[in-house]
Design a protein around this motif. Structure first.
Motif, PDB file in Angstrom:
ATOM      1  N   HIS A   7       0.826  -1.195   0.000  1.00 14.46           N
ATOM      2  CA  HIS A   7       0.000   0.000   0.000  1.00 14.46           C
ATOM      3  C   HIS A   7       0.864   1.249   0.000  1.00 14.46           C
ATOM      4  CE1 HIS A   7      -3.950  -1.888   0.619  1.00 14.46           C
ATOM      5  NE2 HIS A   7      -3.233  -2.838   1.186  1.00 14.46           N
ATOM      6  N   ALA A   8       0.302   2.325  -0.550  1.00 15.66           N
ATOM      7  CA  ALA A   8       1.017   3.597  -0.571  1.00 15.66           C
ATOM      8  C   ALA A   8       1.212   4.096   0.845  1.00 15.66           C
ATOM      9  CB  ALA A   8       0.216   4.631  -1.384  1.00 15.66           C
ATOM     10  N   ASP A   9       2.272   4.885   1.047  1.00 17.94           N
ATOM     11  CA  ASP A   9       2.544   5.473   2.343  1.00 17.94           C
ATOM     12  C   ASP A   9       1.378   6.361   2.736  1.00 17.94           C
ATOM     13  OD1 ASP A   9       3.462   7.023   4.467  1.00 17.94           O
ATOM     14  OD2 ASP A   9       5.522   7.025   3.720  1.00 17.94           O
ATOM     15  N   ALA A  10       0.859   6.167   3.952  1.00 15.14           N
ATOM     16  CA  ALA A  10      -0.315   6.929   4.388  1.00 15.14           C
ATOM     17  C   ALA A  10      -0.035   8.416   4.429  1.00 15.14           C
ATOM     18  CB  ALA A  10      -0.751   6.453   5.785  1.00 15.14           C
ATOM     19  N   SER A  11       1.262   8.816   4.545  1.00  9.71           N
ATOM     20  CA  SER A  11       1.587  10.238   4.595  1.00  9.71           C
ATOM     21  C   SER A  11       1.574  10.886   3.217  1.00  9.71           C
ATOM     22  CB  SER A  11       2.974  10.426   5.231  1.00  9.71           C
ATOM     23  OG  SER A  11       3.966   9.831   4.410  1.00  9.71           O
ATOM     24  N   ALA A  12       1.571  10.077   2.159  1.00  6.79           N
ATOM     25  CA  ALA A  12       1.537  10.607   0.801  1.00  6.79           C
ATOM     26  C   ALA A  12       0.118  10.554   0.271  1.00  6.79           C
ATOM     27  CB  ALA A  12       2.453   9.799  -0.117  1.00  6.79           C
ATOM     28  N   THR A  13      -0.336  11.647  -0.316  1.00  9.27           N
ATOM     29  CA  THR A  13      -1.690  11.677  -0.829  1.00  9.27           C
ATOM     30  C   THR A  13      -1.845  10.751  -2.024  1.00  9.27           C
ATOM     31  OG1 THR A  13      -1.915  13.950  -0.077  1.00  9.27           O
ATOM     32  CG2 THR A  13      -3.496  13.190  -1.722  1.00  9.27           C
ATOM     33  N   ARG A  14      -0.827  10.630  -2.844  1.00  6.20           N
ATOM     34  CA  ARG A  14      -0.938   9.780  -4.018  1.00  6.20           C
ATOM     35  C   ARG A  14       0.449   9.319  -4.464  1.00  6.20           C
ATOM     36  NH1 ARG A  14      -1.407  15.073  -6.060  1.00  6.20           N
ATOM     37  NH2 ARG A  14       0.134  15.533  -7.677  1.00  6.20           N
ATOM     38  N   VAL A  15       0.477   8.274  -5.271  1.00  2.00           N
ATOM     39  CA  VAL A  15       1.704   7.816  -5.910  1.00  2.00           C
ATOM     40  C   VAL A  15       1.445   7.785  -7.412  1.00  2.00           C
ATOM     41  CG1 VAL A  15       3.323   5.907  -6.208  1.00  2.00           C
ATOM     42  CG2 VAL A  15       2.450   6.451  -3.930  1.00  2.00           C
ATOM     43  N   GLU A  16       2.335   8.401  -8.169  1.00  2.00           N
ATOM     44  CA  GLU A  16       2.207   8.452  -9.623  1.00  2.00           C
ATOM     45  C   GLU A  16       3.233   7.515 -10.250  1.00  2.00           C
ATOM     46  OE1 GLU A  16       1.807  12.328 -11.968  1.00  2.00           O
ATOM     47  OE2 GLU A  16       3.848  11.680 -12.474  1.00  2.00           O
ATOM     48  N   PHE A  17       2.799   6.756 -11.265  1.00  2.00           N
ATOM     49  CA  PHE A  17       3.738   5.907 -11.986  1.00  2.00           C
ATOM     50  C   PHE A  17       3.522   6.049 -13.486  1.00  2.00           C
ATOM     51  CE2 PHE A  17       0.139   3.230 -10.733  1.00  2.00           C
ATOM     52  CZ  PHE A  17      -0.232   2.612 -11.913  1.00  2.00           C
ATOM     53  N   THR A  18       4.591   5.779 -14.246  1.00  4.43           N
ATOM     54  CA  THR A  18       4.600   5.983 -15.697  1.00  4.43           C
ATOM     55  C   THR A  18       5.101   4.732 -16.402  1.00  4.43           C
ATOM     56  OG1 THR A  18       5.045   8.349 -15.411  1.00  4.43           O
ATOM     57  CG2 THR A  18       5.494   7.402 -17.585  1.00  4.43           C
ATOM     58  N   PHE A  19       4.372   4.311 -17.432  1.00  3.12           N
ATOM     59  CA  PHE A  19       4.768   3.204 -18.294  1.00  3.12           C
ATOM     60  C   PHE A  19       4.980   3.717 -19.714  1.00  3.12           C
ATOM     61  CE2 PHE A  19       2.954   0.449 -15.040  1.00  3.12           C
ATOM     62  CZ  PHE A  19       3.700  -0.716 -15.132  1.00  3.12           C
ATOM     63  N   ASP A  20       5.957   3.136 -20.406  1.00  2.00           N
ATOM     64  CA  ASP A  20       6.069   3.278 -21.849  1.00  2.00           C
ATOM     65  C   ASP A  20       5.617   1.968 -22.483  1.00  2.00           C
ATOM     66  OD1 ASP A  20       6.956   5.863 -21.893  1.00  2.00           O
ATOM     67  OD2 ASP A  20       9.072   5.356 -22.118  1.00  2.00           O
ATOM     68  N   ALA A  21       4.798   2.055 -23.517  1.00  2.00           N
ATOM     69  CA  ALA A  21       4.239   0.846 -24.130  1.00  2.00           C
ATOM     70  C   ALA A  21       4.067   1.050 -25.619  1.00  2.00           C
ATOM     71  CB  ALA A  21       2.891   0.498 -23.486  1.00  2.00           C
ATOM     72  N   SER A  22       3.993  -0.070 -26.323  1.00  2.00           N
ATOM     73  CA  SER A  22       3.695  -0.055 -27.750  1.00  2.00           C
ATOM     74  C   SER A  22       2.876  -1.297 -28.049  1.00  2.00           C
ATOM     75  CB  SER A  22       4.972  -0.045 -28.586  1.00  2.00           C
ATOM     76  OG  SER A  22       4.666  -0.069 -29.964  1.00  2.00           O
ATOM     77  N   ASP A  23       1.627  -1.114 -28.387  1.00  2.00           N
ATOM     78  CA  ASP A  23       0.740  -2.250 -28.658  1.00  2.00           C
ATOM     79  C   ASP A  23      -0.185  -1.855 -29.798  1.00  2.00           C
ATOM     80  OD1 ASP A  23      -1.165  -4.258 -28.723  1.00  2.00           O
ATOM     81  OD2 ASP A  23      -1.191  -4.527 -26.558  1.00  2.00           O
ATOM     82  N   SER A  24       0.043  -2.429 -30.973  1.00  2.00           N
ATOM     83  CA  SER A  24      -0.742  -2.059 -32.152  1.00  2.00           C
ATOM     84  C   SER A  24      -2.194  -2.514 -32.052  1.00  2.00           C
ATOM     85  CB  SER A  24      -0.104  -2.645 -33.414  1.00  2.00           C
ATOM     86  OG  SER A  24      -0.066  -4.064 -33.328  1.00  2.00           O
ATOM     87  N   GLY A  25      -2.509  -3.335 -31.036  1.00  2.00           N
ATOM     88  CA  GLY A  25      -3.883  -3.777 -30.871  1.00  2.00           C
ATOM     89  C   GLY A  25      -4.760  -2.796 -30.128  1.00  2.00           C
ATOM     90  N   LEU A  26      -4.183  -1.723 -29.620  1.00  2.00           N
ATOM     91  CA  LEU A  26      -4.953  -0.721 -28.886  1.00  2.00           C
ATOM     92  C   LEU A  26      -5.495   0.325 -29.858  1.00  2.00           C
ATOM     93  CD1 LEU A  26      -2.552  -0.207 -25.856  1.00  2.00           C
ATOM     94  CD2 LEU A  26      -4.647  -1.585 -25.925  1.00  2.00           C
TER      95      LEU A  26
END
Length: 235
Positions: A7-26
């Motif tokens: 779980h995210a740290d209760a002292s942090a309001t949010r956690v942001e994460f970033t993915f790079d992807a390539s999927d021709s089916g989307l």
């Protein structure tokens, strides 16, 4: 690949994460590659239990050509909301097919930035402090094994689908009285909080109107608001 931070740290309001992807089916990646254009995710809004509407803006492409391509995609209902000679705002409703935006939503993460240019995609999402960051990241990685986690960081501030300042500004300019009442009630009830604090049916009951009537006015208000935000973001 997995990130098992729990779980995210209760002292942090949010956690942001970033993915790079390539999927021709989307669908949104297909459009970007096919038309050599830019496709940007604008917003995700609930459409009843386990259903969502996704809004994407397209730049540097003929909107009629984009719509013609989208209409041929199985499991996707697409509609052009606003458009010009070189792009437009589209609403996607998916049935029986995967989408990274919905995958994130169902894993408890709120998509914040999804963009595809010429077939590549960058996907940014956030998890509120009470959420399970590891589970959200792992769910996305399981669904899209070719995606690469490129960053993860903590941030401050509440997590809502619509920013209140943008909401109120758009309300003043674009909505009918009934649309205004519907979206204001939804906003105040926590319908747009993440996780959601009220269902559309509960908000309709509170207003004393039929569910179908509430959905009609709310959907119209959402489209106008998202169009306004997309125009602002594109300036």
């Amino acid at each position: 690949m997995g990130v098992n931070d729990g779980h995210a740290d209760a002292s942090a309001t949010r956690v942001e994460f970033t993915f790079d992807a390539s999927d021709s089916g989307l669908p949104f990646v297909e459009v970007a590659a096919r038309e050599s254009c830019s496709v940007r995710f604008e917003e995700l809004v609930p459409r009843g239990a386990d259903r969502y509407a996704e809004f994407f803006s397209v730049r540097d492409a003929d909107p009629d050509r984009v719509l013609a391509h989208l209409e041929s995609v199985d499991g996707l209902d697409a509609e052009l909301i606003t458009g010009g000679s070189d792009g437009g705002l589209f609403e996607f409703l998916l049935t029986g097919r995967d989408c990274p935006v919905v995958t994130l939503a169902e894993a408890g993460a709120l998509p914040r930035g999804v963009r595809s240019v010429d077939g590549g995609a960058r996907i940014v999402a956030e998890v509120p402090g009470s959420g399970d960051v590891g589970a959200a990241v792992d769910a996305f990685a399981d669904a899209y094994p070719s995606a690469e986690l490129v960053s993860k960081r903590e941030g401050e501030g509440p997590t809502t689908i619509f920013a209140e300042r943008d909401l109120l500004s758009a309300l003043d300019r674009r909505l009918t009285d009934r649309q205004r009442v519907a979206i204001e009630a939804a906003h105040e009830s926590g319908y747009y909080e993440w996780p959601r604090e009220a269902t559309a049916e509960e908000v309709a009951d509170e207003l004393g109107v039929a569910g179908a009537t509430f959905h009609k006015h709310l959907r119209a208000a959402e489209r106008k608001l998202i169009a306004a935000l997309a125009e602002y973001a594109g300036e």
